[in-house]
Motif scaffolding. Structure first.
Motif, PDB file in Angstrom:
ATOM      1  N   ALA A  31      28.390  18.805  34.962  1.00  0.00           N
ATOM      2  CA  ALA A  31      29.796  18.760  34.565  1.00  0.00           C
ATOM      3  C   ALA A  31      30.236  20.122  34.046  1.00  0.00           C
ATOM      4  O   ALA A  31      31.337  20.588  34.359  1.00  0.00           O
ATOM      5  N   ASP A  32      29.371  20.784  33.285  1.00  0.00           N
ATOM      6  CA  ASP A  32      29.726  22.103  32.748  1.00  0.00           C
ATOM      7  C   ASP A  32      29.962  23.121  33.858  1.00  0.00           C
ATOM      8  O   ASP A  32      30.855  23.955  33.767  1.00  0.00           O
ATOM      9  N   GLN A  33      29.162  23.050  34.918  1.00  0.00           N
ATOM     10  CA  GLN A  33      29.349  23.978  36.036  1.00  0.00           C
ATOM     11  C   GLN A  33      30.666  23.695  36.761  1.00  0.00           C
ATOM     12  O   GLN A  33      31.368  24.624  37.161  1.00  0.00           O
ATOM     13  N   VAL A  34      30.992  22.424  36.921  1.00  0.00           N
ATOM     14  CA  VAL A  34      32.248  22.063  37.583  1.00  0.00           C
ATOM     15  C   VAL A  34      33.434  22.476  36.712  1.00  0.00           C
ATOM     16  O   VAL A  34      34.427  23.020  37.214  1.00  0.00           O
ATOM     17  N   ILE A  35      33.330  22.266  35.410  1.00  0.00           N
ATOM     18  CA  ILE A  35      34.390  22.689  34.483  1.00  0.00           C
ATOM     19  C   ILE A  35      34.588  24.198  34.573  1.00  0.00           C
ATOM     20  O   ILE A  35      35.716  24.685  34.645  1.00  0.00           O
ATOM     21  N   ALA A  36      33.488  24.938  34.602  1.00  0.00           N
ATOM     22  CA  ALA A  36      33.586  26.404  34.711  1.00  0.00           C
ATOM     23  C   ALA A  36      34.272  26.805  36.019  1.00  0.00           C
ATOM     24  O   ALA A  36      35.077  27.741  36.044  1.00  0.00           O
ATOM     25  N   SER A  37      33.971  26.097  37.092  1.00  0.00           N
ATOM     26  CA  SER A  37      34.605  26.397  38.381  1.00  0.00           C
ATOM     27  C   SER A  37      36.103  26.118  38.337  1.00  0.00           C
ATOM     28  O   SER A  37      36.911  26.921  38.820  1.00  0.00           O
ATOM     29  N   PHE A  38      36.492  24.976  37.758  1.00  0.00           N
ATOM     30  CA  PHE A  38      37.918  24.668  37.634  1.00  0.00           C
ATOM     31  C   PHE A  38      38.620  25.707  36.763  1.00  0.00           C
ATOM     32  O   PHE A  38      39.752  26.099  37.045  1.00  0.00           O
ATOM     33  N   LYS A  39      37.947  26.155  35.697  1.00  0.00           N
ATOM     34  CA  LYS A  39      38.551  27.141  34.802  1.00  0.00           C
ATOM     35  C   LYS A  39      38.842  28.442  35.556  1.00  0.00           C
ATOM     36  O   LYS A  39      39.887  29.063  35.359  1.00  0.00           O
ATOM     37  N   VAL A  40      37.946  28.830  36.455  1.00  0.00           N
ATOM     38  CA  VAL A  40      38.181  30.014  37.279  1.00  0.00           C
ATOM     39  C   VAL A  40      39.389  29.782  38.188  1.00  0.00           C
ATOM     40  O   VAL A  40      40.282  30.633  38.280  1.00  0.00           O
ATOM     41  N   LEU A  41      39.418  28.622  38.852  1.00  0.00           N
ATOM     42  CA  LEU A  41      40.552  28.306  39.732  1.00  0.00           C
ATOM     43  C   LEU A  41      41.869  28.274  38.962  1.00  0.00           C
ATOM     44  O   LEU A  41      42.921  28.606  39.501  1.00  0.00           O
ATOM     45  N   ALA A  42      41.789  27.868  37.695  1.00  0.00           N
ATOM     46  CA  ALA A  42      42.988  27.733  36.867  1.00  0.00           C
ATOM     47  C   ALA A  42      43.386  29.046  36.192  1.00  0.00           C
ATOM     48  O   ALA A  42      44.308  29.060  35.370  1.00  0.00           O
ATOM     49  N   GLY A  43      42.709  30.126  36.503  1.00  0.00           N
ATOM     50  CA  GLY A  43      43.056  31.401  35.879  1.00  0.00           C
ATOM     51  C   GLY A  43      42.727  31.432  34.405  1.00  0.00           C
ATOM     52  O   GLY A  43      43.464  31.987  33.605  1.00  0.00           O
TER      53      GLY A  43
END
Length: 97
Positions: A31-43
């Motif tokens: 989940a932490d890796q997916v959250i980090a990926s979304f955070k990148v996509l979200a700027g």
């Protein structure tokens, strides 16, 4: 067992075990890796918008996320902000979606 004991000897060497576990965990996101990926996509924001998802993901994945993400309720929320953190933890069984 055949993956770690291809000869069928009934025993598994430590190296075979380590190799197996490395292969198994390499392809598994947390989940932490997916959250980090979304955070990148979200700027680097704490939320993501439908527009960002549609721009960054294939159409089917974007619509899946948009349909299942709850509105983001943080103090920095803007209209249409989506909560990628609760979505990500729910995907990995760490909370309910």
């Amino acid at each position: 067992m055949s993956l770690v004991d291809p000869n069928g000897s009934g025993s598994v060497t430590f190296q075979a075990f380590i190799d197996f576990m490395s292969r198994e965990t390499t392809d598994t996101d947390t989940a932490d890796q997916v959250i980090a990926s979304f955070k990148v996509l979200a700027g680097d924001k704490n939320y993501i918008t439908a527009e960002e998802l549609r721009r960054e993901l294939p159409p089917e994945q974007a619509e899946y996320c948009i349909a299942r993400m709850a509105p983001y309720r943080g103090p920095d929320a803007t209209p249409g902000a989506l909560d990628y953190k609760s979505f990500s933890t729910a995907l990995y069984g760490e909370s309910d979606l």
